[in-house]
Write a protein that holds these residues in place. Structure first.
Motif, PDB file in Angstrom:
ATOM      1  N   GLU A   1       0.056   8.042   7.061  1.00 55.52           N
ATOM      2  CA  GLU A   1       1.516   7.951   6.985  1.00 55.52           C
ATOM      3  C   GLU A   1       2.025   7.207   5.748  1.00 55.52           C
ATOM      4  O   GLU A   1       3.101   6.627   5.773  1.00 55.52           O
ATOM      5  N   ARG A   2       1.257   7.245   4.679  1.00 58.68           N
ATOM      6  CA  ARG A   2       1.800   6.770   3.408  1.00 58.68           C
ATOM      7  C   ARG A   2       2.472   7.944   2.701  1.00 58.68           C
ATOM      8  O   ARG A   2       2.219   9.102   3.007  1.00 58.68           O
ATOM      9  N   MET A   3       3.328   7.639   1.752  1.00 63.43           N
ATOM     10  CA  MET A   3       3.993   8.689   0.995  1.00 63.43           C
ATOM     11  C   MET A   3       3.424   8.697  -0.420  1.00 63.43           C
ATOM     12  O   MET A   3       3.782   7.864  -1.254  1.00 63.43           O
ATOM     13  N   ASP A   4       2.560   9.660  -0.671  1.00 64.99           N
ATOM     14  CA  ASP A   4       1.972   9.793  -1.994  1.00 64.99           C
ATOM     15  C   ASP A   4       2.696  10.910  -2.752  1.00 64.99           C
ATOM     16  O   ASP A   4       3.441  11.702  -2.164  1.00 64.99           O
TER      17      ASP A   4
ATOM     18  N   ALA B   1       4.606  17.163  -0.249  1.00 64.63           N
ATOM     19  CA  ALA B   1       4.876  17.092   1.190  1.00 64.63           C
ATOM     20  C   ALA B   1       3.642  17.411   2.021  1.00 64.63           C
ATOM     21  O   ALA B   1       3.428  16.813   3.077  1.00 64.63           O
ATOM     22  N   GLU B   2       2.825  18.363   1.559  1.00 62.80           N
ATOM     23  CA  GLU B   2       1.676  18.794   2.358  1.00 62.80           C
ATOM     24  C   GLU B   2       0.364  18.149   1.934  1.00 62.80           C
ATOM     25  O   GLU B   2      -0.681  18.422   2.526  1.00 62.80           O
ATOM     26  N   SER B   3       0.381  17.309   0.927  1.00 63.27           N
ATOM     27  CA  SER B   3      -0.874  16.783   0.402  1.00 63.27           C
ATOM     28  C   SER B   3      -1.617  15.926   1.420  1.00 63.27           C
ATOM     29  O   SER B   3      -1.031  15.070   2.093  1.00 63.27           O
ATOM     30  N   TRP B   4      -2.923  16.137   1.501  1.00 60.56           N
ATOM     31  CA  TRP B   4      -3.766  15.333   2.388  1.00 60.56           C
ATOM     32  C   TRP B   4      -3.756  13.866   1.981  1.00 60.56           C
ATOM     33  O   TRP B   4      -4.074  12.987   2.788  1.00 60.56           O
ATOM     34  N   ARG B   5      -3.342  13.595   0.745  1.00 59.47           N
ATOM     35  CA  ARG B   5      -3.400  12.225   0.260  1.00 59.47           C
ATOM     36  C   ARG B   5      -2.344  11.338   0.904  1.00 59.47           C
ATOM     37  O   ARG B   5      -2.415  10.109   0.788  1.00 59.47           O
ATOM     38  N   ASN B   6      -1.390  11.915   1.586  1.00 57.01           N
ATOM     39  CA  ASN B   6      -0.428  11.110   2.342  1.00 57.01           C
ATOM     40  C   ASN B   6      -1.096  10.391   3.520  1.00 57.01           C
ATOM     41  O   ASN B   6      -0.518   9.468   4.078  1.00 57.01           O
ATOM     42  N   ASN B   7      -2.303  10.828   3.886  1.00 59.25           N
ATOM     43  CA  ASN B   7      -2.953  10.292   5.085  1.00 59.25           C
ATOM     44  C   ASN B   7      -4.353   9.743   4.842  1.00 59.25           C
ATOM     45  O   ASN B   7      -5.087   9.503   5.801  1.00 59.25           O
ATOM     46  N   TRP B   8      -4.728   9.561   3.584  1.00 56.54           N
ATOM     47  CA  TRP B   8      -6.052   9.004   3.311  1.00 56.54           C
ATOM     48  C   TRP B   8      -5.964   8.002   2.178  1.00 56.54           C
ATOM     49  O   TRP B   8      -5.294   8.264   1.179  1.00 56.54           O
TER      50      TRP B   8
ATOM     51  N   LEU C   1       0.805  -1.207   0.000  1.00 58.54           N
ATOM     52  CA  LEU C   1       0.000   0.000   0.000  1.00 58.54           C
ATOM     53  C   LEU C   1       0.846   1.268   0.000  1.00 58.54           C
ATOM     54  O   LEU C   1       0.332   2.358  -0.231  1.00 58.54           O
ATOM     55  N   ASP C   2       2.135   1.134   0.282  1.00 59.86           N
ATOM     56  CA  ASP C   2       3.024   2.296   0.346  1.00 59.86           C
ATOM     57  C   ASP C   2       4.316   1.998  -0.412  1.00 59.86           C
ATOM     58  O   ASP C   2       5.407   1.952   0.157  1.00 59.86           O
ATOM     59  N   PRO C   3       4.219   1.793  -1.723  1.00 64.75           N
ATOM     60  CA  PRO C   3       5.375   1.296  -2.477  1.00 64.75           C
ATOM     61  C   PRO C   3       6.433   2.341  -2.812  1.00 64.75           C
ATOM     62  O   PRO C   3       7.540   1.982  -3.202  1.00 64.75           O
TER      63      PRO C   3
END
Length: 376
Positions: free
Chosen positions: A343-346, A332-339, A288-290
């Motif tokens: 704590e995923r890195m999108d 860095a600030e995208s909400w998509r890192n957390n939805w 999920l966090d490749p």
């Protein structure tokens, strides 16, 4: 070569260099100016940071404040408004000639705890309407003539086309949307008024918003545009669905905005758009966090391809689309890192975590010069 020929050649090279440098420095907003506005969601602190503000000045001519204009941020206690962050945002935007969008007046989220109660009991319809009118009158009135347009109501429907269950619906009833638009128009008759939602490529939800627009227009209540939130992925939605949605809304006599655009490169364990119904399955975290390190070159190329595909649709509808707003400056600030998982890195935006432009920026600049997409 004689002296005068030498001087002429040097002058030619200098002028050519200035010309080409100027072209290279032209940002997205300038290149798309004849098509539609290019916007970005920011925080006030973004505008005080040199590198971020430089990107905003260069590439965007429309700004939406991502957080500070929501009710819970503005009016923490009844009648006690905290306008400092928004005032700074508005002042910066006007200093640099940007159109400003107010986001958002009515939403089921980001409301202060006190809003829907009185003495630990639910408010009556009349009292909640009075609070709504006062808030809209105060906020929209303060920025009258300064904020170009408002997301008056945000995300009022479910995917099935029914009204989202919320205190606004439960206490006021289905006409809370109509009242909000009326209050906003009264506070600033010249402001553009928008309905904003995600999932508008889905027929049932799209049908509900079509009915809403028709109802408002039939009653003479101003609504100027619909905001199609673009929280998309590399494969979702099919570009044809976006094309059809824009055509349908435009046929109602309203403009269309892509109001919150980002493109996730991560696998989704649930629905591929903003919502509360994502079902997390048993995939391993690594699956999920490749891309927790750098974004691979081939995936960055896919991201550029996807944005180009979406912009091809938007350019085809340039007569109806008035704005495309990216939901954040950098990854860095995208909400998509957390939805929908934290704590995923999108990597969904135009600029990476070091504020360097991705391939997609070059691709979109080139596409603007072409003005249309050539069929393969």
């Amino acid at each position: 070569m004689d002296f005068f020929s030498y001087v002429k050649s040097i002058l030619f090279l200098a002028v050519f260099s200035l010309f080409t440098t100027g072209c290279a420095q032209t940002g997205l907003a300038d290149r798309y100016r004849e098509y539609f506005d290019i916007g970005v969601a920011v925080s006030t602190s973004d505008l005080s940071e040199f590198e971020k503000s430089s990107i905003v000045k260069k590439h965007f001519n429309s700004l939406t404040h991502e957080f500070s204009m929501k009710w819970s941020q503005l009016e923490v206690k009844p009648g006690k408004y905290e306008f400092e962050m928004v005032d700074q945002f508005v002042a910066w935007g006007h200093e640099h000639g940007k159109k400003l969008v107010g986001h958002t007046l009515v939403w089921h989220k980001a409301n202060p705890d006190w809003l829907f109660t009185e003495d630990d009991s639910n408010l009556s319809r009349a009292k909640l309407l009075a609070r709504l009118e006062k808030h809209i009158s105060t906020v929209v009135g303060r920025y009258k003539g300064k904020v170009y347009g408002w997301d008056v109501v945000n995300e009022a429907f479910g995917y099935d086309g029914t009204f989202r269950k919320s205190p606004w619906l439960n206490i006021i009833g289905e006409d809370f949307i109509e009242r909000a638009f009326e209050f906003a128009h009264a506070a600033d008759p010249d402001a553009k008024l928008y309905y904003n939602d995600y999932g508008l490529v889905h027929k049932s939800k799209q049908d509900a918003v079509v009915r809403l627009i028709q109802r408002l227009k039939s009653k003479g209540i101003p609504i100027h545009a619909v905001g199609i939130q673009g929280h998309y992925s590399l494969t979702y939605p099919d570009a044809k669905l976006l094309d059809e949605a824009i055509s349908r809304f435009a046929s109602l006599g309203v403009e269309v905005m892509i109001s919150e655009l980002d493109v996730s490169v991560l696998p989704f364990p649930g629905p591929e758009e903003r919502g509360e119904d994502a079902e997390i399955n048993n995939l391993r975290a690594a699956e999920l966090d490749p891309y927790s390190g750098a974004l691979p070159t081939d995936i960055e190329a896919q991201l550029a391809d996807r944005y180009q595909e979406l912009f091809c649709v938007l350019l085809a509808h340039r007569a109806s689309v008035n704005r495309v707003t990216f939901w954040g400056i950098s990854d860095a600030e995208s909400w998509r890192n957390n939805w929908p998982l934290p704590e995923r890195m999108d990597h969904p935006l135009l600029f990476d975590r070091n504020l360097k432009p991705k391939l997609v920026v070059e691709r979109l600049l080139h596409l603007a010069d072409e003005g249309e997409c050539k069929e393969s």
